[in-house]
Design a protein around this motif. Structure first.
Motif, short mmCIF file in Angstrom:
data_model
loop_
_atom_site.label_atom_id
_atom_site.label_comp_id
_atom_site.label_asym_id
_atom_site.label_seq_id
_atom_site.Cartn_x
_atom_site.Cartn_y
_atom_site.Cartn_z
N GLN A 1 44.74 36.93 21.26
CA GLN A 1 43.46 37.10 22.06
C GLN A 1 42.72 35.96 22.74
N VAL A 2 43.59 34.71 22.35
CA VAL A 2 42.81 33.42 22.86
C VAL A 2 43.16 33.36 24.45
N PRO A 3 42.33 32.99 25.27
CA PRO A 3 42.66 32.66 26.47
C PRO A 3 43.58 31.62 26.71
N VAL A 4 44.69 31.46 27.46
CA VAL A 4 45.63 30.35 27.51
C VAL A 4 46.04 30.34 28.98
N SER A 5 46.16 29.30 29.71
CA SER A 5 47.09 28.93 30.86
C SER A 5 48.31 28.64 30.51
N LEU A 6 49.21 29.74 30.46
CA LEU A 6 50.63 29.18 30.27
C LEU A 6 51.45 28.37 31.45
N ASN A 7 52.65 28.17 31.10
CA ASN A 7 53.20 27.32 32.24
C ASN A 7 52.41 26.26 32.75
N THR A 8 51.43 25.71 32.32
CA THR A 8 50.72 24.58 32.74
C THR A 8 50.99 23.42 32.03
N LYS A 9 51.76 22.39 32.60
CA LYS A 9 52.17 21.15 31.87
C LYS A 9 51.38 20.01 32.30
N VAL A 10 50.78 19.42 31.20
CA VAL A 10 49.97 18.15 31.52
C VAL A 10 51.04 16.96 31.56
N ARG B 1 49.51 22.49 37.80
CA ARG B 1 48.78 23.49 38.57
C ARG B 1 47.40 23.14 38.94
N GLY B 2 47.10 22.01 39.07
CA GLY B 2 45.72 21.29 39.60
C GLY B 2 45.14 20.40 38.45
N THR B 3 43.93 19.95 38.77
CA THR B 3 43.24 19.11 37.91
C THR B 3 42.12 19.76 37.11
#
Length: 407
Positions: free
Chosen positions: A181-190, A206-208
């Motif tokens: 249930q934790v909101p996560v932005s997947l496929n987002t590589k730092v 996916r941006g800054t």
């Protein structure tokens, strides 16, 4: 969004602090990951035991979620439960007693070294000429993901021993359900973190993301490989800590059989080795689901991984044959071979402090300028190299962030 990131997110929510949680993978859980090796039969590619079960926070979490734990097998790794095989022949009672005596003497030397304020390599504290040195080295490599010359004795002593509970449907599935249930932005590589005077800017594919604080929970393997660029660079003391507590390698080969190939007395742990010092740890049918898991660690695990999955499986089958006989090969249904050394999002299995550097775990955890915070199993002392250690580190870091705003 491994255990550290997920627990930090939950704690930040409790502290009423807003956050953005990003994950390079397509899934949550990190090194807690389960795959079906057969219908309704789950194999953990990463963490698979609830270590230190007496105090492990995932025990009550599992109970609350209705997830079945095998609490009746908590002593699976006890000395008197392990069976030993040299060159395919099971040690007799006297030989097993001598092997256990050797292990106990080594343990006492390691503990004494730490008590004297030393932080030696484990290899400097044991009798390598003993006929029972090989199984000790193999066992420690699988437990610590590093060979004994690369293992800090003090780091080893710092780990808190306890019971080890099994999870019927996988540790990875437990973490997935708990963190779902934790909101996560997947496929987002730092790719980089800019922590200049105006705040923090996290660059991703996916941006800054702009923020006031950043919590880094990736492995020391990723940090050491500079897969995330810090601008400005990390201070020398933090770089030294990252180098001192590398992410090492332990791999597993899971084998499922089409029928029950194990006798009643086969359930449990088996140590096997030959005169060349090559061997493994085998866990046979622990869940009663016609499976065996073969563990290898350290340099040999890395070498075996580089040879490819078929070579890993062939090795595992030879180990199983040494213990259970050649007929076991006729009933193989499926297999899974892990490859953690080359896993691009971790570059290893879990951390093991180098000799002389057990104290660097504390430095790994230390924040920088109230902007950069760090969590993960490598930053914990006592529950290092475990999933619940990562969980605890995420809560600690979230509380540090909350306190920083008070300052």
């Amino acid at each position: 969004a491994g255990a550290a990131g997920l627990s930090a997110a939950k704690e930040l929510t409790r502290q009423r602090l807003s956050y953005t949680l990003v994950e390079a993978s397509h899934r949550i859980g990190g090194r807690a990951y389960s795959e079906e090796i057969a219908p309704n039969n789950w194999f953990d590619l990463g963490c698979s035991y609830l270590h230190q079960a007496e105090t492990n926070p995932f025990v009550p979490i599992a109970d609350n979620l209705g997830i079945v734990l095998k609490k009746d097998k908590g002593d699976l790794f006890a000395v008197d439960q392990v069976r030993n095989y040299c060159n395919g022949i099971m040690l007799d009672e006297n030989q097993s007693a001598l092997r256990n005596q050797y292990d106990q003497q080594c343990t006492e030397r390691i503990i004494a070294s730490k008590a004297q304020g030393k932080d030696s390599a484990v290899s400097d504290l044991v009798d390598l000429d003993s006929p029972y040195a090989a199984p000790l080295m193999i066992g420690m490599a699988t437990a610590n993901a590093a060979d004994i010359d690369q293992t800090s004795a003090a780091d080893l002593v710092n780990f808190i021993n306890g019971y080890d509970f099994s999870i019927l449907n996988g540790y990875g599935n437990l973490v997935k359900k708990w963190g779902g249930q934790v909101p996560v932005s997947l496929n987002t590589k730092v790719t980089s973190i800019n922590w200049n005077s105006s705040g923090v800017q996290v660059e991703t594919n996916r941006g800054t993301i702009r923020s006031q604080r950043v919590l880094v929970t990736v492995s020391t393997g990723i940090l050491a490989a500079n897969h995330i660029q810090f601008k400005p660079g990390l201070p020398a003391w933090k770089e030294a800590a990252i180098s001192a507590v590398p992410t090492q390698t332990m791999n597993k080969i899971g084998v499922h059989f089409s029928r029950d190939v194990f006798a009643a007395g086969d359930l449990g742990v088996h140590h096997t080795w030959n005169e060349n010092g090559q061997g493994s740890e085998i866990e046979a049918n622990v869940m009663g689901l016609n499976t065996a898991t073969i563990f290898v660690g350290g340099r040999f695990a890395v070498w075996l991984e580089k040879q490819g999955q078929q070579t890993g499986l062939d090795f595992a089958l030879n180990q199983l044959t040494d213990v259970f006989g050649n007929d076991i090969r006729n009933h193989i249904d499926n297999s899974i071979v892990t490859a953690w050394a080359t896993e691009p999002l971790t570059l290893g299995s879990y951390s093991c402090a180098l000799p002389g550097h057990a104290n660097q775990r504390v430095e790994l955890a230390r924040p920088i300028d109230d902007k950069l915070y760090f969590a993960g199993e490598a930053t914990i002392v006592g529950a290092q190299a475990t999933c619940h250690g990562a969980y605890l580190s995420g809560i600690r870091a979230a509380q540090e962030i909350k306190a920083s705003y008070s300052r």
